[in-house]
Design a protein around this motif. Structure first.
Motif, PDB file in Angstrom:
ATOM      1  N   ASP A  68       0.864  -1.177   0.000  1.00  0.00           N
ATOM      2  CA  ASP A  68       0.000   0.000   0.000  1.00  0.00           C
ATOM      3  C   ASP A  68       0.904   1.232   0.000  1.00  0.00           C
ATOM      4  O   ASP A  68       1.583   1.528   0.985  1.00  0.00           O
ATOM      5  N   SER A  70      -0.191   4.416  -0.787  1.00  0.00           N
ATOM      6  CA  SER A  70      -0.978   5.653  -0.730  1.00  0.00           C
ATOM      7  C   SER A  70      -0.259   6.701   0.105  1.00  0.00           C
ATOM      8  O   SER A  70       0.193   6.422   1.229  1.00  0.00           O
ATOM      9  N   MET A 108      -2.540   8.547  -4.910  1.00  0.00           N
ATOM     10  CA  MET A 108      -3.917   8.508  -4.418  1.00  0.00           C
ATOM     11  C   MET A 108      -4.445   7.081  -4.377  1.00  0.00           C
ATOM     12  O   MET A 108      -5.096   6.671  -3.427  1.00  0.00           O
ATOM     13  N   LYS A 109      -4.158   6.314  -5.424  1.00  0.00           N
ATOM     14  CA  LYS A 109      -4.570   4.904  -5.473  1.00  0.00           C
ATOM     15  C   LYS A 109      -3.751   4.182  -6.531  1.00  0.00           C
ATOM     16  O   LYS A 109      -3.078   4.824  -7.359  1.00  0.00           O
ATOM     17  N   THR A 110      -3.821   2.849  -6.509  1.00  0.00           N
ATOM     18  CA  THR A 110      -3.135   2.036  -7.512  1.00  0.00           C
ATOM     19  C   THR A 110      -4.109   1.015  -8.112  1.00  0.00           C
ATOM     20  O   THR A 110      -5.087   0.633  -7.482  1.00  0.00           O
ATOM     21  N   VAL A 111      -3.833   0.631  -9.318  1.00  0.00           N
ATOM     22  CA  VAL A 111      -4.554  -0.471  -9.977  1.00  0.00           C
ATOM     23  C   VAL A 111      -3.492  -1.420 -10.521  1.00  0.00           C
ATOM     24  O   VAL A 111      -2.684  -1.019 -11.363  1.00  0.00           O
ATOM     25  N   LYS A 113      -5.135  -3.229  -6.768  1.00  0.00           N
ATOM     26  CA  LYS A 113      -5.169  -2.757  -5.381  1.00  0.00           C
ATOM     27  C   LYS A 113      -3.991  -3.320  -4.583  1.00  0.00           C
ATOM     28  O   LYS A 113      -3.385  -4.327  -4.975  1.00  0.00           O
ATOM     29  N   TYR A 127      -2.145   6.512  -9.642  1.00  0.00           N
ATOM     30  CA  TYR A 127      -2.952   7.708  -9.869  1.00  0.00           C
ATOM     31  C   TYR A 127      -2.555   8.809  -8.888  1.00  0.00           C
ATOM     32  O   TYR A 127      -2.351   8.553  -7.699  1.00  0.00           O
ATOM     33  N   TYR A 128      -2.461  10.050  -9.436  1.00  0.00           N
ATOM     34  CA  TYR A 128      -2.054  11.185  -8.607  1.00  0.00           C
ATOM     35  C   TYR A 128      -2.705  12.468  -9.147  1.00  0.00           C
ATOM     36  O   TYR A 128      -3.252  12.505 -10.251  1.00  0.00           O
TER      37      TYR A 128
END
Length: 206
Positions: A68, A70, A108-111, A113, A127-128
């Motif tokens: 993680d 984030s 912000m998040k990842t793909v 997860k 993603y940012y």
């Protein structure tokens, strides 16, 4: 001899063959052979299974569980993914009112997860929000706040206008009613007419 007796004799002869020394020896050899074949099959199966396990372990020995990340900066993310052998791409998110207070250039998040198991060289989208996206998000928020305030001001002005109109209307009604019914003068006229009637009645009585 009946058919039943014939079957019985055949059964007895078969038992005799198995119970004599030659028959027992032959049976023993057959059993030993069967056991050897079964053992070889089990051994071969075990070898195949072990080989499959070894191959699977070889294929997945460099698998990585995606951490993680984030809140990490883009530079920190780049260093981390380079060190664990993952490929990646940074993706800018679109401006949104919810992002007006988001820190820029952070994950912000990842793909996929976090905690997803990836093979060596697996690919991750990161993603940012950049500075331009933050400014646009702030503008969107400011526009929404302005529109809400405008609606409140319009509603307040309408209430005041209605209230003022009602007060003015009430004053007009009062003025009109006073003109239509002048209480002081009317009461004097009524009193005078009552007095004159009383005098006339007294004269008649005389």
């Amino acid at each position: 001899m009946s058919a039943k007796d014939g079957k019985m004799d055949k059964f007895i002869k078969t038992v005799d063959k198995l119970t004599d020394s030659k028959g027992i020896s032959k049976l023993g050899k057959t059993l030993n052979k069967t056991i050897d074949i079964a053992g070889n099959i089990i051994s071969s199966t075990a070898e195949v299974t072990n080989h499959q396990i070894d191959e699977r372990n070889k294929r997945h020995q460099f698998d990585v569980k995606l951490p993680d990340i984030s809140g990490l900066s883009l530079d920190q993310t780049k260093d981390l993914f380079d060190s664990i052998g993952l490929k990646y791409a940074f993706v800018k998110v679109d401006p949104d009112i919810k992002l007006a207070t988001t820190k820029t250039d952070t994950v912000m998040k990842t793909v996929p997860k976090p905690k997803t198991v990836l093979p060596a060289g697996g690919f991750v989208k990161v993603y940012y929000l950049d500075d331009e996206g933050l400014e646009e998000s702030k503008k969107i928020l400011a526009d929404v706040i302005h529109k809400k305030q405008s609606r409140k001001d319009s509603a307040k002005a309408l209430v005041n206008k209605v209230g003022h109109g009602t007060a003015m209307g009430a004053n007009k009604v009062l003025k009109v009613s006073k003109k239509l019914v002048p209480h002081s003068k009317r009461s004097k006229k009524i009193k005078n007419s009552k007095d004159s009637d009383e005098i006339e009645n007294n004269i008649k009585d005389l």
